[in-house]
Design a protein around this motif. Structure first.
Motif, PDB file in Angstrom:
ATOM      1  N   ILE A 181      -3.823  -2.788  -4.435  1.00  0.00           N
ATOM      2  CA  ILE A 181      -4.903  -3.676  -4.022  1.00  0.00           C
ATOM      3  C   ILE A 181      -5.218  -3.480  -2.543  1.00  0.00           C
ATOM      4  O   ILE A 181      -6.379  -3.277  -2.158  1.00  0.00           O
ATOM      5  N   THR A 182      -4.166  -3.534  -1.691  1.00  0.00           N
ATOM      6  CA  THR A 182      -4.382  -3.476  -0.235  1.00  0.00           C
ATOM      7  C   THR A 182      -4.155  -2.099   0.334  1.00  0.00           C
ATOM      8  O   THR A 182      -4.454  -1.856   1.514  1.00  0.00           O
ATOM      9  N   ASN A 183      -3.598  -1.195  -0.459  1.00  0.00           N
ATOM     10  CA  ASN A 183      -3.288   0.172  -0.028  1.00  0.00           C
ATOM     11  C   ASN A 183      -2.239   0.208   1.078  1.00  0.00           C
ATOM     12  O   ASN A 183      -2.159   1.161   1.846  1.00  0.00           O
ATOM     13  N   GLU A 184      -1.443  -0.848   1.192  1.00  0.00           N
ATOM     14  CA  GLU A 184      -0.349  -0.872   2.159  1.00  0.00           C
ATOM     15  C   GLU A 184       0.889  -0.193   1.554  1.00  0.00           C
ATOM     16  O   GLU A 184       1.054  -0.131   0.339  1.00  0.00           O
TER      17      GLU A 184
ATOM     18  N   GLN B 124       5.629  -9.378  -1.847  1.00  0.00           N
ATOM     19  CA  GLN B 124       5.870 -10.135  -0.626  1.00  0.00           C
ATOM     20  C   GLN B 124       4.801  -9.834   0.427  1.00  0.00           C
ATOM     21  O   GLN B 124       4.497 -10.675   1.269  1.00  0.00           O
ATOM     22  N   LYS B 125       4.239  -8.654   0.400  1.00  0.00           N
ATOM     23  CA  LYS B 125       3.313  -8.256   1.462  1.00  0.00           C
ATOM     24  C   LYS B 125       1.888  -8.746   1.198  1.00  0.00           C
ATOM     25  O   LYS B 125       1.196  -9.198   2.101  1.00  0.00           O
ATOM     26  N   SER B 126       1.437  -8.628  -0.070  1.00  0.00           N
ATOM     27  CA  SER B 126       0.048  -8.980  -0.346  1.00  0.00           C
ATOM     28  C   SER B 126      -0.109 -10.292  -1.095  1.00  0.00           C
ATOM     29  O   SER B 126      -1.183 -10.883  -1.077  1.00  0.00           O
ATOM     30  N   GLY B 127       0.955 -10.748  -1.754  1.00  0.00           N
ATOM     31  CA  GLY B 127       0.893 -11.980  -2.531  1.00  0.00           C
ATOM     32  C   GLY B 127       0.237 -11.826  -3.876  1.00  0.00           C
ATOM     33  O   GLY B 127       0.003 -12.821  -4.558  1.00  0.00           O
TER      34      GLY B 127
ATOM     35  N   GLU C 267       4.809   6.461  -8.113  1.00  0.00           N
ATOM     36  CA  GLU C 267       3.873   7.586  -8.025  1.00  0.00           C
ATOM     37  C   GLU C 267       3.204   7.672  -6.654  1.00  0.00           C
ATOM     38  O   GLU C 267       2.997   8.767  -6.130  1.00  0.00           O
ATOM     39  N   THR C 268       2.824   6.484  -6.067  1.00  0.00           N
ATOM     40  CA  THR C 268       2.032   6.519  -4.831  1.00  0.00           C
ATOM     41  C   THR C 268       2.756   5.932  -3.617  1.00  0.00           C
ATOM     42  O   THR C 268       2.495   6.323  -2.477  1.00  0.00           O
TER      43      THR C 268
END
Length: 506
Positions: free
Chosen positions: A45-48, A22-25, A39-40
């Motif tokens: 992709i966007t590191n959000e 939903q955030k990056s598409g 894990e993270t």
């Protein structure tokens, strides 16, 4: 829209289960993005920051068809692929065959080594047994030589043994008086723990245990330890003596020394000692060192099969009977035969011998169908009971010393009154056309019941002589029977190589 093929933004491969953030598409493979988020906690992709709840599954998407590898795009390529697979399978099969051949060679070598070791062990055991027998014979001969040294030294006559001297006779008489006195006191007291006739009638076979070798089946004799009633000793056709524990249901030890089948076994009541008689003409005294039994005395007094052994009430002496038409009196401590008794009037072998409870007389049964009573003190035949049609196969004194039960190979049981010296009861076999020999008899300690071992085990009430119970659990003839304390249970042995216990179900 259904024709759109979606690639995962994380792996670049076709998605089988696509989801969109939903955030990056971006579109991801569900299993990859969920593992990354756990894990993270961030979008790759966007590191959000992102959570699994931010992922939305994409429905109604055509399942992707993965392209064929380049090597399988033509018929020639497929044939080469199959040829490679076939070569791989053949190579693996060849490797497995080589491993199998190697294993077979190793197994063959191991079996050869085992066979060679077994032969060496058997030879060493035979040499050990022969050395033991030679040592025992030498010791017995030395004792006989010392006892018979002097002018009266002759072989195989009464003078070769030290005899039943005045000291032994006095000891036996004192012990007989003690037993008689105790018996008179005991007869005034009832047996409150003795089961009733009705209770005996409810007894059933509770346990059955196969013993001895299946290749040489058959148990020929049995004894129950007078004190430790969990222990049973048996002698078999396979020439071994087995000690069995009723409580643990396990064999405690197998005693191997006799060369032929065992005819009789007896437990010593106060010592860790067992007596065994055999058709190899010997009687062995086994003693335990606290762990295992071993032979400590060997009697070679007889020149033919030893058919029975009986222990004196003092526990210091025992008698044996033999098919050489003699019976012998032995010292259990030294193993020396103190007296060997024969008679010119008797040429038939003795099949059974039993001490009277007081120990001053003994009863013998012979192949000539005659039951004889002997005065042990002077070794004279004081009474004869005739009436059996076949060889005497078993005998048993009642504990009060008044009665004697005998049986023969025709299945007939006779009861004798030792005070009147007559036969007052005869029990005929139920199947008179094919009678089974009665090879086992025993009165219980109170004298209330008599157990008879023939085709099965019969229990009789000695007051009415009615049959109380018949156990037909054995598949072959019964060879031994014993009552437990207060007749709480009965144990029997048979030619079907089983030992069976009868009683009330706990």
């Amino acid at each position: 829209f259904n024709l759109i093929v979606m690639n995962c933004a994380l792996s670049g491969e076709l998605c089988e289960d696509p989801v969109v953030s939903q955030k990056s598409g971006h579109i991801f493979e569900r299993r990859l993005i969920e593992k990354h988020i756990k894990e993270t906690g961030k979008c790759p992709i966007t590191n959000e920051d992102i959570v699994i709840e931010d992922l939305i599954p994409i429905k109604d998407v055509a399942q992707p068809v993965r392209p064929r590898p380049a090597s399988a795009t033509s018929l020639a390529s497929l044939l080469k692929l199959f040829q490679n697979e076939w070569d791989s399978i053949m190579l693996e099969t060849y490797t497995l065959k080589q491993s199998l051949d190697t294993a077979r060679q190793e197994l063959s070598h191991a079996l050869y080594q085992h066979d060679a070791a077994s032969r060496v062990i058997a030879r060493l055991i035979k040499e050990r047994d022969e050395a033991r027998q030679a040592l025992a014979d030498t010791a017995a001969n030395m004792q006989k030589a010392l006892a018979g040294a002097g002018d009266a030294m002759e072989i195989d006559t009464k003078e070769t043994e030290s005899g039943i001297n005045a000291i032994i006779i006095n000891e036996m008489q004192l012990h007989a008086k003690k037993l008689s006195k105790a018996r008179k006191k005991r007869t005034k007291v009832a047996h409150p723990n003795l089961p009733s006739v009705e209770t005996i009638g409810t007894y059933d076979c509770v346990t059955s245990h196969p013993l001895h070798l299946a290749s040489e089946p058959g148990i020929l004799c049995l004894d129950l330890h007078p004190v430790d009633q969990n222990r049973v000793v048996t002698g078999g056709v396979d020439s071994t003596v087995i000690i069995f524990n009723r409580q643990t249901k396990k064999i405690e030890q197998t005693l191997k020394q006799h060369k032929k089948k065992i005819s009789s076994v007896v437990f010593h009541p106060t010592q860790d000692v067992i007596l065994s008689a055999s058709y190899d003409n010997t009687t062995l005294v086994w003693a335990s060192d606290g762990d295992k039994f071993s032979v400590v005395r060997t009697s070679t007094a007889h020149t033919a099969a030893v058919t029975c052994v009986s222990l004196h009430a003092t526990g210091d002496y025992f008698v044996t009977s033999s098919l050489d038409a003699t019976w012998a009196f032995h010292d259990i401590e030294t193993g020396v035969c103190r007296q060997k008794i024969s008679s010119p009037e008797i040429d038939a072998g003795f099949t059974r011998i039993q001490f009277h409870p007081d120990g001053l007389i003994a009863g013998t049964g012979g192949m000539d169908s005659v039951v004889r009573i002997w005065d042990v003190k002077n070794q004279t035949n004081v009474a004869n009971f005739e009436g059996h049609d076949g060889g005497v196969s078993a005998l048993s004194f009642s504990e009060n010393g008044y009665y004697l039960a005998t049986s023969d190979i025709q299945g007939v049981v006779k009861l004798w009154d030792l005070r009147k010296l007559n036969n007052f009861r005869t029990i005929n076999p139920e199947d008179s056309e094919k009678p089974s020999p009665v090879q086992a008899l025993q009165f219980d300690y109170s004298g209330t019941y008599l157990a008879v071992g023939g085709s099965g085990v019969s229990v009789y009430n000695t007051k009415t002589w009615d049959q109380v119970k018949f156990f037909d659990d054995h598949r072959k003839d019964v060879t031994g029977v014993r009552f437990g304390a207060d007749a709480k249970f009965i144990v029997s042995s048979s030619l079907d190589r089983t030992v069976k216990f009868y009683g009330s179900e706990e």
